[in-house]
Design a protein around this motif. Sequence first.
Motif, PDB file in Angstrom:
ATOM      1  N   GLY A   1       0.808  -1.220   0.000  1.00  9.35           N
ATOM      2  CA  GLY A   1       0.000   0.000   0.000  1.00  9.35           C
ATOM      3  C   GLY A   1       0.841   1.269   0.000  1.00  9.35           C
ATOM      4  N   ALA A   2       2.070   1.171  -0.488  1.00 10.54           N
ATOM      5  CA  ALA A   2       2.961   2.333  -0.510  1.00 10.54           C
ATOM      6  C   ALA A   2       2.437   3.425  -1.433  1.00 10.54           C
ATOM      7  CB  ALA A   2       4.356   1.898  -0.961  1.00 10.54           C
ATOM      8  N   GLU A   3       2.832   4.647  -1.125  1.00  5.64           N
ATOM      9  CA  GLU A   3       2.472   5.799  -1.950  1.00  5.64           C
ATOM     10  C   GLU A   3       3.731   6.541  -2.358  1.00  5.64           C
ATOM     11  OE1 GLU A   3      -0.413   8.353  -0.202  1.00  5.64           O
ATOM     12  OE2 GLU A   3      -1.954   6.799  -0.189  1.00  5.64           O
ATOM     13  N   LEU A   4       3.644   7.210  -3.494  1.00  7.31           N
ATOM     14  CA  LEU A   4       4.742   8.020  -3.999  1.00  7.31           C
ATOM     15  C   LEU A   4       4.384   9.488  -3.859  1.00  7.31           C
ATOM     16  CD1 LEU A   4       5.276   6.243  -7.442  1.00  7.31           C
ATOM     17  CD2 LEU A   4       6.434   5.766  -5.295  1.00  7.31           C
ATOM     18  N   ASP A   5       5.356  10.314  -3.538  1.00  9.66           N
ATOM     19  CA  ASP A   5       5.199  11.753  -3.661  1.00  9.66           C
ATOM     20  C   ASP A   5       5.870  12.124  -4.967  1.00  9.66           C
ATOM     21  OD1 ASP A   5       3.871  12.017  -1.279  1.00  9.66           O
ATOM     22  OD2 ASP A   5       5.628  12.659  -0.142  1.00  9.66           O
ATOM     23  N   VAL A   6       5.093  12.708  -5.859  1.00  6.00           N
ATOM     24  CA  VAL A   6       5.556  13.094  -7.186  1.00  6.00           C
ATOM     25  C   VAL A   6       5.463  14.612  -7.267  1.00  6.00           C
ATOM     26  CG1 VAL A   6       5.067  12.875  -9.649  1.00  6.00           C
ATOM     27  CG2 VAL A   6       4.758  10.903  -8.147  1.00  6.00           C
ATOM     28  N   ALA A   7       6.528  15.273  -7.710  1.00  9.36           N
ATOM     29  CA  ALA A   7       6.557  16.734  -7.703  1.00  9.36           C
ATOM     30  C   ALA A   7       6.752  17.318  -9.096  1.00  9.36           C
ATOM     31  CB  ALA A   7       7.674  17.219  -6.789  1.00  9.36           C
ATOM     32  N   SER A   8       6.115  18.458  -9.291  1.00  6.16           N
ATOM     33  CA  SER A   8       6.237  19.254 -10.511  1.00  6.16           C
ATOM     34  C   SER A   8       6.425  20.710 -10.085  1.00  6.16           C
ATOM     35  CB  SER A   8       4.961  19.122 -11.353  1.00  6.16           C
ATOM     36  OG  SER A   8       4.849  20.169 -12.289  1.00  6.16           O
ATOM     37  N   ALA A   9       7.343  21.415 -10.713  1.00  2.00           N
ATOM     38  CA  ALA A   9       7.544  22.831 -10.377  1.00  2.00           C
ATOM     39  C   ALA A   9       6.285  23.631 -10.676  1.00  2.00           C
ATOM     40  CB  ALA A   9       8.728  23.392 -11.153  1.00  2.00           C
ATOM     41  N   ALA A  10       5.548  23.237 -11.713  1.00  2.00           N
ATOM     42  CA  ALA A  10       4.357  23.988 -12.119  1.00  2.00           C
ATOM     43  C   ALA A  10       3.124  23.661 -11.278  1.00  2.00           C
ATOM     44  CB  ALA A  10       4.049  23.717 -13.592  1.00  2.00           C
ATOM     45  N   ARG A  11       2.997  22.413 -10.837  1.00  2.00           N
ATOM     46  CA  ARG A  11       1.765  21.984 -10.168  1.00  2.00           C
ATOM     47  C   ARG A  11       1.946  21.548  -8.720  1.00  2.00           C
ATOM     48  NH1 ARG A  11       2.132  19.854 -14.804  1.00  2.00           N
ATOM     49  NH2 ARG A  11       2.471  17.747 -14.120  1.00  2.00           N
ATOM     50  N   GLY A  12       3.155  21.530  -8.221  1.00  2.00           N
ATOM     51  CA  GLY A  12       3.374  21.111  -6.838  1.00  2.00           C
ATOM     52  C   GLY A  12       3.502  19.606  -6.706  1.00  2.00           C
ATOM     53  N   THR A  13       3.208  19.120  -5.500  1.00  2.00           N
ATOM     54  CA  THR A  13       3.382  17.707  -5.173  1.00  2.00           C
ATOM     55  C   THR A  13       2.038  17.006  -5.075  1.00  2.00           C
ATOM     56  OG1 THR A  13       5.386  18.248  -3.943  1.00  2.00           O
ATOM     57  CG2 THR A  13       4.402  16.106  -3.498  1.00  2.00           C
TER      58      THR A  13
ATOM     59  N   VAL B   1       0.556   9.440  -5.106  1.00  2.00           N
ATOM     60  CA  VAL B   1       0.037   8.415  -6.008  1.00  2.00           C
ATOM     61  C   VAL B   1       0.290   7.050  -5.363  1.00  2.00           C
ATOM     62  CG1 VAL B   1       0.172   7.417  -8.327  1.00  2.00           C
ATOM     63  CG2 VAL B   1       0.724   9.829  -7.996  1.00  2.00           C
ATOM     64  N   PRO B   2      -0.752   6.235  -5.169  1.00  2.00           N
ATOM     65  CA  PRO B   2      -0.507   4.877  -4.679  1.00  2.00           C
ATOM     66  C   PRO B   2       0.340   4.102  -5.692  1.00  2.00           C
ATOM     67  CG  PRO B   2      -2.848   5.436  -4.577  1.00  2.00           C
ATOM     68  CD  PRO B   2      -2.175   6.515  -5.361  1.00  2.00           C
ATOM     69  N   VAL B   3       1.323   3.365  -5.211  1.00  2.00           N
ATOM     70  CA  VAL B   3       2.190   2.599  -6.119  1.00  2.00           C
ATOM     71  C   VAL B   3       1.349   1.676  -6.998  1.00  2.00           C
ATOM     72  CG1 VAL B   3       3.988   0.819  -6.246  1.00  2.00           C
ATOM     73  CG2 VAL B   3       4.239   2.751  -4.673  1.00  2.00           C
ATOM     74  N   ALA B   4       0.328   1.055  -6.428  1.00  2.00           N
ATOM     75  CA  ALA B   4      -0.508   0.128  -7.206  1.00  2.00           C
ATOM     76  C   ALA B   4      -1.196   0.817  -8.379  1.00  2.00           C
ATOM     77  CB  ALA B   4      -1.545  -0.533  -6.301  1.00  2.00           C
ATOM     78  N   ALA B   5      -1.488   2.114  -8.261  1.00  2.00           N
ATOM     79  CA  ALA B   5      -2.141   2.855  -9.344  1.00  2.00           C
ATOM     80  C   ALA B   5      -1.137   3.546 -10.257  1.00  2.00           C
ATOM     81  CB  ALA B   5      -3.092   3.892  -8.751  1.00  2.00           C
ATOM     82  N   PHE B   6       0.128   3.568  -9.856  1.00  2.00           N
ATOM     83  CA  PHE B   6       1.171   4.264 -10.608  1.00  2.00           C
ATOM     84  C   PHE B   6       1.486   3.575 -11.928  1.00  2.00           C
ATOM     85  CE2 PHE B   6       5.801   5.248 -11.187  1.00  2.00           C
ATOM     86  CZ  PHE B   6       5.679   6.621 -11.369  1.00  2.00           C
ATOM     87  N   PHE B   7       1.396   2.255 -11.947  1.00  2.00           N
ATOM     88  CA  PHE B   7       1.718   1.484 -13.147  1.00  2.00           C
ATOM     89  C   PHE B   7       0.505   1.435 -14.053  1.00  2.00           C
ATOM     90  CE2 PHE B   7       4.423  -0.185  -9.739  1.00  2.00           C
ATOM     91  CZ  PHE B   7       5.651   0.192 -10.260  1.00  2.00           C
ATOM     92  N   LYS B   8       0.667   1.921 -15.284  1.00  2.00           N
ATOM     93  CA  LYS B   8      -0.439   2.009 -16.243  1.00  2.00           C
ATOM     94  C   LYS B   8      -0.358   0.947 -17.334  1.00  2.00           C
ATOM     95  CE  LYS B   8      -2.343   5.441 -14.245  1.00  2.00           C
ATOM     96  NZ  LYS B   8      -3.544   5.187 -13.489  1.00  2.00           N
ATOM     97  N   GLY B   9       0.731   0.230 -17.412  1.00  2.00           N
ATOM     98  CA  GLY B   9       0.926  -0.799 -18.427  1.00  2.00           C
ATOM     99  C   GLY B   9       2.403  -1.136 -18.496  1.00  2.00           C
ATOM    100  N   TYR B  10       2.756  -1.930 -19.495  1.00  2.00           N
ATOM    101  CA  TYR B  10       4.150  -2.335 -19.651  1.00  2.00           C
ATOM    102  C   TYR B  10       5.011  -1.090 -19.858  1.00  2.00           C
ATOM    103  CZ  TYR B  10       8.393  -4.456 -21.421  1.00  2.00           C
ATOM    104  OH  TYR B  10       9.712  -4.821 -21.602  1.00  2.00           O
ATOM    105  N   ARG B  11       5.881  -0.805 -18.869  1.00  2.00           N
ATOM    106  CA  ARG B  11       6.787   0.343 -18.886  1.00  2.00           C
ATOM    107  C   ARG B  11       6.075   1.689 -19.057  1.00  2.00           C
ATOM    108  NH1 ARG B  11      12.026  -0.676 -18.090  1.00  2.00           N
ATOM    109  NH2 ARG B  11      12.821  -2.701 -18.634  1.00  2.00           N
ATOM    110  N   LYS B  12       4.829   1.761 -18.582  1.00  2.00           N
ATOM    111  CA  LYS B  12       4.060   3.009 -18.608  1.00  2.00           C
ATOM    112  C   LYS B  12       3.631   3.333 -17.181  1.00  2.00           C
ATOM    113  CE  LYS B  12       2.134   2.334 -23.243  1.00  2.00           C
ATOM    114  NZ  LYS B  12       3.297   2.763 -23.922  1.00  2.00           N
ATOM    115  N   VAL B  13       3.867   4.595 -16.778  1.00  2.00           N
ATOM    116  CA  VAL B  13       3.553   5.017 -15.415  1.00  2.00           C
ATOM    117  C   VAL B  13       2.800   6.334 -15.413  1.00  2.00           C
ATOM    118  CG1 VAL B  13       5.526   3.823 -14.363  1.00  2.00           C
ATOM    119  CG2 VAL B  13       5.792   6.176 -15.166  1.00  2.00           C
ATOM    120  N   ASP B  14       2.189   6.636 -14.271  1.00  2.00           N
ATOM    121  CA  ASP B  14       1.450   7.887 -14.067  1.00  2.00           C
ATOM    122  C   ASP B  14       2.426   8.983 -13.645  1.00  2.00           C
ATOM    123  OD1 ASP B  14      -0.398   9.847 -13.564  1.00  2.00           O
ATOM    124  OD2 ASP B  14      -1.201   8.921 -11.749  1.00  2.00           O
TER     125      ASP B  14
END
Length: 152
Positions: free
Chosen positions: A114-126, A129-142
């Motif tokens: 149930g791990a979560e990631l903190d993902v940051a963007s200079a334009a949109r902030g932090t 994202v749950p790790v389980a939802a981060f993977f969108k397909g083979y070598r594709k991520v959110d």
Amino acid sequence: SVPGVRVVVGNTEVGIEARFKQAAPRTVLCTADIAELREVTVSEGGCVFGASAPLSAVEAACHAGASVHPVAKAAASMLRWFASNQIRNTACLGGNLATASPISDMNPLLAAAGAELDVASAARGTRSVPVAAFFKGYRKVDLAEDELIVRV
């Protein structure tokens, strides 16, 4: 985000792409020495790993905290068998996650825990994202082009 720039720490994926796919990035940005991205803590409340923390540091913290948190104990057991010392001293969780490496042993463990990631963007902030939802397909991520995984 700058076109042609690739963020690296351990460089395994970029090295393979450059050597075998003739797809070397124009510019490489190494985040290995950014202290905030290397922080590792294990407590009763959970485990927090900087995205660029070497797997050897993650393993050491998890061994030390194995009696404090069950995920630390599971991660310590997994990392013991993960690659060689040389690779564990440079590879990081952020790289394994960002590349959606199908051979990463830690990605399924993090998703199951149930791990979560903190993902940051200079334009949109932090954002989280749950790790389980981060993977969108083979070598594709959110992960947008202007985002960076900060911590797990």
